[in-house]
Design a protein around this motif. Structure first.
Motif, mmCIF file in Angstrom:
data_model
loop_
_atom_site.group_PDB
_atom_site.id
_atom_site.type_symbol
_atom_site.label_atom_id
_atom_site.label_comp_id
_atom_site.label_asym_id
_atom_site.label_seq_id
_atom_site.Cartn_x
_atom_site.Cartn_y
_atom_site.Cartn_z
ATOM 1 N N LEU A 109 0.826 -1.208 0.000
ATOM 2 C CA LEU A 109 0.000 0.000 0.000
ATOM 3 C C LEU A 109 0.859 1.257 0.000
ATOM 4 O O LEU A 109 0.486 2.270 -0.604
ATOM 5 C CB LEU A 109 -0.934 -0.002 1.214
ATOM 6 N N ARG A 110 1.996 1.200 0.663
ATOM 7 C CA ARG A 110 2.890 2.365 0.696
ATOM 8 C C ARG A 110 3.483 2.653 -0.678
ATOM 9 O O ARG A 110 3.849 3.790 -0.965
ATOM 10 C CB ARG A 110 3.997 2.148 1.728
ATOM 11 N N ARG A 111 3.587 1.635 -1.509
ATOM 12 C CA ARG A 111 4.068 1.856 -2.880
ATOM 13 C C ARG A 111 3.040 2.622 -3.707
ATOM 14 O O ARG A 111 3.396 3.351 -4.623
ATOM 15 C CB ARG A 111 4.363 0.521 -3.556
ATOM 16 N N ILE A 112 1.774 2.426 -3.379
ATOM 17 C CA ILE A 112 0.689 3.026 -4.155
ATOM 18 C C ILE A 112 0.271 4.378 -3.585
ATOM 19 O O ILE A 112 0.042 5.332 -4.329
ATOM 20 C CB ILE A 112 -0.536 2.076 -4.179
ATOM 21 N N LEU A 134 -0.898 7.370 5.080
ATOM 22 C CA LEU A 134 -2.300 6.951 5.104
ATOM 23 C C LEU A 134 -2.477 5.467 4.776
ATOM 24 O O LEU A 134 -3.604 4.985 4.701
ATOM 25 C CB LEU A 134 -3.117 7.797 4.126
ATOM 26 N N SER A 135 -1.380 4.757 4.602
ATOM 27 C CA SER A 135 -1.499 3.334 4.260
ATOM 28 C C SER A 135 -2.179 2.513 5.363
ATOM 29 O O SER A 135 -2.935 1.594 5.036
ATOM 30 C CB SER A 135 -0.139 2.745 3.896
ATOM 31 N N PRO A 136 -1.980 2.801 6.661
ATOM 32 C CA PRO A 136 -2.739 2.033 7.662
ATOM 33 C C PRO A 136 -4.249 2.237 7.539
ATOM 34 O O PRO A 136 -5.017 1.288 7.709
ATOM 35 C CB PRO A 136 -2.222 2.558 9.006
ATOM 36 N N LEU A 137 -4.668 3.450 7.217
ATOM 37 C CA LEU A 137 -6.097 3.707 7.026
ATOM 38 C C LEU A 137 -6.621 2.922 5.825
ATOM 39 O O LEU A 137 -7.683 2.298 5.890
ATOM 40 C CB LEU A 137 -6.350 5.205 6.838
ATOM 41 N N ALA A 138 -5.854 2.930 4.741
ATOM 42 C CA ALA A 138 -6.252 2.159 3.557
ATOM 43 C C ALA A 138 -6.290 0.666 3.881
ATOM 44 O O ALA A 138 -7.194 -0.052 3.432
ATOM 45 C CB ALA A 138 -5.285 2.431 2.410
ATOM 46 N N ALA A 139 -5.332 0.203 4.672
ATOM 47 C CA ALA A 139 -5.315 -1.215 5.058
ATOM 48 C C ALA A 139 -6.539 -1.565 5.893
ATOM 49 O O ALA A 139 -7.139 -2.629 5.706
ATOM 50 C CB ALA A 139 -4.033 -1.535 5.826
ATOM 51 N N LEU A 140 -6.921 -0.680 6.800
ATOM 52 C CA LEU A 140 -8.118 -0.927 7.614
ATOM 53 C C LEU A 140 -9.362 -1.028 6.738
ATOM 54 O O LEU A 140 -10.195 -1.918 6.919
ATOM 55 C CB LEU A 140 -8.294 0.182 8.656
ATOM 56 N N ILE A 141 -9.473 -0.125 5.783
ATOM 57 C CA ILE A 141 -10.634 -0.150 4.886
ATOM 58 C C ILE A 141 -10.625 -1.429 4.046
ATOM 59 O O ILE A 141 -11.653 -2.104 3.913
ATOM 60 C CB ILE A 141 -10.655 1.108 3.992
ATOM 61 N N LEU A 142 -9.466 -1.771 3.501
ATOM 62 C CA LEU A 142 -9.373 -2.994 2.693
ATOM 63 C C LEU A 142 -9.680 -4.243 3.525
ATOM 64 O O LEU A 142 -10.357 -5.162 3.042
ATOM 65 C CB LEU A 142 -7.986 -3.112 2.068
ATOM 66 N N LEU A 143 -9.196 -4.272 4.750
ATOM 67 C CA LEU A 143 -9.491 -5.420 5.613
ATOM 68 C C LEU A 143 -10.989 -5.543 5.869
ATOM 69 O O LEU A 143 -11.535 -6.647 5.867
ATOM 70 C CB LEU A 143 -8.739 -5.312 6.938
ATOM 71 N N ARG A 144 -11.644 -4.427 6.089
ATOM 72 C CA ARG A 144 -13.102 -4.468 6.307
ATOM 73 C C ARG A 144 -13.833 -4.950 5.053
ATOM 74 O O ARG A 144 -14.779 -5.725 5.134
ATOM 75 C CB ARG A 144 -13.631 -3.092 6.724
#
Length: 196
Positions: A160-163, A172-182
């Motif tokens: 995610l950090r690459r993107i 903001l990658s942890p936020l994106a990861a949380l959304i993707l996990l959900r």
């Protein structure tokens, strides 16, 4: 007659309360053990060395289940399959105990609920790790557990950090990861329920 119905209602109420207490105890024990087994698997999968006290806790709590299973399921490809399968077995046993209390045993129901419970542990464990890392980054980035948690999250956050670029020097990658996990969690629930 109303007195008898009232007593029957009270007895059923007590029975339900006892079932709920039993279910709470079973779910708590299973969640802790399943979570520890999954953490043990993930630690070895990402090749992270946990702090001594945490490692001692994890291995002490799970060795009794993992060591016998390793005879049947040796580690292959650097993965601790005994820990992962152990978590699945704990989920199945938890569901069997819960359904046994309610006298509703069906193979498809057991499979579906066990799979849901297992994936719930996986998703909530990953979400908890992300939240813990966020708290460490805000409160105390140099905390003793911070590098360990960061290393556990790295395989999830690196792509995610690459993107996602830093915005105002904020990751903001942890936020994106949380959304993707959900999102993935919801998809897995849908898939499991559609199979059942």
């Amino acid at each position: 007659m109303p007195v008898r119905l009232n007593r029957c209602f009270i007895w059923k109420g007590k029975h339900v309360v006892l079932q709920n207490i039993f279910t709470l105890i079973i779910e708590t024990i299973a969640s802790v053990l399943g979570g520890v087994l999954l953490l043990r698997f993930w630690i070895q999968a990402v090749r992270v060395r946990p702090p001594q006290q945490l490692a001692q806790f994890i291995f002490t709590l799970s060795d009794w289940a993992v060591r016998p299973m390793r005879r049947l399921l040796p580690g292959v490809g650097g993965y601790d399959w005994a820990s992962l399968i152990g978590a699945v077995v704990v989920a199945v046993i938890c569901i069997l105990l819960e359904l046994g209390v309610r006298s509703a045993l069906s193979a498809s129901l057991i499979f579906s609920l066990s799979a849901l419970l297992f994936f719930q542990w996986v998703f909530y464990g990953l979400i908890a790790l992300l939240i813990i890392e966020a708290i460490f980054s805000w409160v105390n980035p140099n905390a003793p557990l911070a590098p360990f948690v960061r290393a556990l999250n790295e395989p999830l956050l690196r792509p995610l950090r690459r993107i996602i670029p830093l915005i105002g020097n904020i990751d903001l990658s942890p936020l994106a990861a949380l959304i993707l996990l959900r999102v993935v969690h919801q998809l897995v629930i849908y898939l499991i329920m559609s199979v059942a």
